[in-house]
Design an enzyme around this catalytic site. Structure first.
Site, PDB file in Angstrom:
ATOM      1  N   GLU A 103       0.835  -1.207   0.000  1.00  0.00           N
ATOM      2  CA  GLU A 103       0.000   0.000   0.000  1.00  0.00           C
ATOM      3  C   GLU A 103       0.869   1.256   0.000  1.00  0.00           C
ATOM      4  O   GLU A 103       0.535   2.253  -0.669  1.00  0.00           O
ATOM      5  CB  GLU A 103      -0.915  -0.007   1.229  1.00  0.00           C
ATOM      6  CG  GLU A 103      -1.979  -1.097   1.199  1.00  0.00           C
ATOM      7  CD  GLU A 103      -2.734  -1.221   2.511  1.00  0.00           C
ATOM      8  OE1 GLU A 103      -2.328  -0.542   3.496  1.00  0.00           O
ATOM      9  OE2 GLU A 103      -3.714  -1.991   2.579  1.00  0.00           O
ATOM     10  N   SER A 127      18.687  -8.431  -8.293  1.00  0.00           N
ATOM     11  CA  SER A 127      17.547  -8.605  -9.195  1.00  0.00           C
ATOM     12  C   SER A 127      17.856  -9.554 -10.344  1.00  0.00           C
ATOM     13  O   SER A 127      16.942 -10.117 -10.946  1.00  0.00           O
ATOM     14  CB  SER A 127      17.112  -7.248  -9.760  1.00  0.00           C
ATOM     15  OG  SER A 127      16.438  -6.503  -8.776  1.00  0.00           O
ATOM     16  N   HIS A 143       3.540 -10.185  -9.396  1.00  0.00           N
ATOM     17  CA  HIS A 143       4.975 -10.457  -9.350  1.00  0.00           C
ATOM     18  C   HIS A 143       5.692  -9.383  -8.545  1.00  0.00           C
ATOM     19  O   HIS A 143       6.558  -9.668  -7.720  1.00  0.00           O
ATOM     20  CB  HIS A 143       5.557 -10.517 -10.768  1.00  0.00           C
ATOM     21  CG  HIS A 143       7.043 -10.655 -10.783  1.00  0.00           C
ATOM     22  ND1 HIS A 143       7.689 -11.839 -10.499  1.00  0.00           N
ATOM     23  CD2 HIS A 143       8.028  -9.736 -11.018  1.00  0.00           C
ATOM     24  CE1 HIS A 143       8.999 -11.650 -10.571  1.00  0.00           C
ATOM     25  NE2 HIS A 143       9.219 -10.394 -10.885  1.00  0.00           N
TER      26      HIS A 143
END
Length: 474
Positions: free
Chosen positions: A152, A238, A367
């Site tokens: 959020e 990543s 994802h």
């Protein structure tokens, strides 16, 4: 190297002498090991080099190898069947023209302890006491809460990126609980729960996501790309699957040092489509590294379904092809995951071997915050998995059956967890950012001229445009 050693009869003696002078090889023990303990051909065709007196300081090397020519005749003229000792082991001949099947008649079974209602299906699992079980549940709830609120926060523009572990809470917490703090973790980017279990605080998580002065990565990592030397948790990258060969190499190092520890690396089904995965699997098998290779098969590599990635029966079957023991488990069953990792850890360390675990689960969230999974999979499918296969709810039902948890406890826990996460975010949001000079530190002892020029240029730019960079300071 192999060609050079075969061509040069002088190199190896020189190399051994050189290593002996450096204190790296004991010539007497080496000679004793090779002369008193010649290679032994085992029943499976392996060549075993045993250390003298079963000395634990020596490694026992097991490699498939060939035998001498005088033994070959007796092997190949066996009365019962035709055998030949090819490089790699003894092979039996067959008169049948038969190709191996491209798929088994039945899929590899999936190990499960708890059904969807929280009832025990078997007694074949590693039992855990009340304290550990309750803590596991609390950490699973906390992980759920962290993911909900941080997601959020990203949608509100307060952080730039986030990735959740929704639907995979059991994999995070149960696997972490089965490990030792001395074990090294090589994560992907969906294992924040492992860090929580190891004592990485909520404030640490928030500081990293906001990239403030309290962030131990000094604001130089993407949000949710945690790392902690204190907790033996290597920093997230990543790049897909690069952590897998790193974990294997580190495991081999632990083996060389004789440490009572292993490494574990986490990766998704998409990671198994990379070259790094296959190189690491072979590396681990050949060097017999104590590593747990944990695949979270959640069905999707971002928007690519497993049906578009491979034709094999998932991931676990690949272990056998490389000579690695493996198991498929229900990734939404905390007791099954705990039992599998606990047992795999013992195997990895005591037997000095890699172990592959494929956990079947489902990515119940997007994802990442850069993804909208409703574009490529039905919303009804997502909602079904969230409701029917929720790992947190399943584990709670089991706890309640044990008399270890209640509705009142749950309400209190969730209220407390939400307030703790909100407080951590508020503190992190107000904290100062690291100085811009940190962009140029921690790589070179003495920065080269090109980095010094870049730092000077950036400093001048910020000074000229202070209104545009009010929070940036050197």
């Amino acid at each position: 190297m192999a060609l050079y050693l075969s061509k040069s009869g002088k190199f190896l003696p020189h190399f051994i002498t050189k290593m002996s002078s450096l204190g790296m090889i004991n010539l007497s023990s080496l000679g004793s090991c090779l002369s008193q303990n010649p290679p032994l051909l085992t029943e499976d065709g392996r060549t075993s080099y045993a250390a003298p007196g079963n000395d634990p300081t020596h490694f026992v090397c097991r490699r498939f190898g060939s035998v001498k020519a005088d033994k070959l005749a007796s092997i190949s003229t066996n009365a019962d069947s035709q055998l030949l000792n090819f490089p790699g082991g003894v092979v039996k001949f067959t008169p049948e023209l038969k190709f191996l099947s491209d798929a088994p008649e039945e899929r590899i079974h999936c190990y499960r302890v708890l059904d969807e209602s929280g009832h025990l299906l078997t007694s074949d699992f590693v039992e855990i006491d009340k304290d550990i079980a309750v803590r596991m549940y609390k950490e699973m709830v906390m992980l759920q809460t962290v993911d909900t609120i941080f997601y959020e926060a990203q949608r509100q523009g307060r952080i730039s990126f986030y990735v959740t572990a929704m639907g995979e809470e059991a994999i995070n917490i149960a696997s972490a609980a089965a490990l030792s703090m001395d074990d090294f973790v090589f994560p992907q980017y969906r294992e924040a729960g492992v860090l929580l279990w190891r004592g990485f605080g909520l404030q640490d998580l928030a500081n990293q996501c906001f990239g403030n002065i309290g962030d131990n990565c000094k604001g130089r990592q993407m949000p949710a790309h945690y790392g902690s030397k204190k907790h033996n948790y290597f920093t997230v990258a990543s790049t897909v699957a690069t952590q897998i060969p790193h974990a294997v190499g580190a495991a081999y190092s632990l083996k060389m040092e004789g440490r009572d520890a292993c490494t574990i690396t986490y990766f998704g089904d998409g990671g198994t489509s990379t070259g790094d995965f296959h190189a690491a699997m072979n590396f681990a098998a050949v060097l017999e590294a104590p590593v747990i290779l944990f695949c979270r098969n959640n069905g999707w590599a971002i928007s690519t379904p497993v049906s578009d990635q491979f034709r094999s029966d998932g991931i676990v079957v690949r272990g056998q092809a490389y000579g690695i023991r493996g198991i498929r488990v229900d990734g939404n069953d905390a007791l099954a995951v705990f039992s599998a990792v606990h047992t795999a850890r013992k195997m990895a360390i005591s037997e000095s071997r890699p172990v592959l675990i494929e956990a079947l689960t489902y990515r119940a969230g997007h994802h990442s915050t850069s993804d909208d999974s409703s574009k490529y999979r039905p919303i009804e499918e997502i909602e079904w998995w969230r409701a029917a296969q929720d790992p947190v709810g399943r584990f709670r039902k089991w706890l309640e059956m044990q008399g270890w948890w209640s509705c009142e406890s749950d309400t209190e826990l969730r209220g407390w967890a939400r307030q703790e996460v909100l407080n951590a975010i508020q503190v992190a949001e107000k904290a100062e950012k690291p100085g811009l000079r940190e962009i140029f530190t921690d790589v070179y002892d003495v920065p080269p001229s090109n980095l010094r020029d870049q730092e000077k240029s950036l400093r001048q730019t910020v000074q000229r445009h202070q209104r545009d960079y009010p929070h940036f300071q050197f």
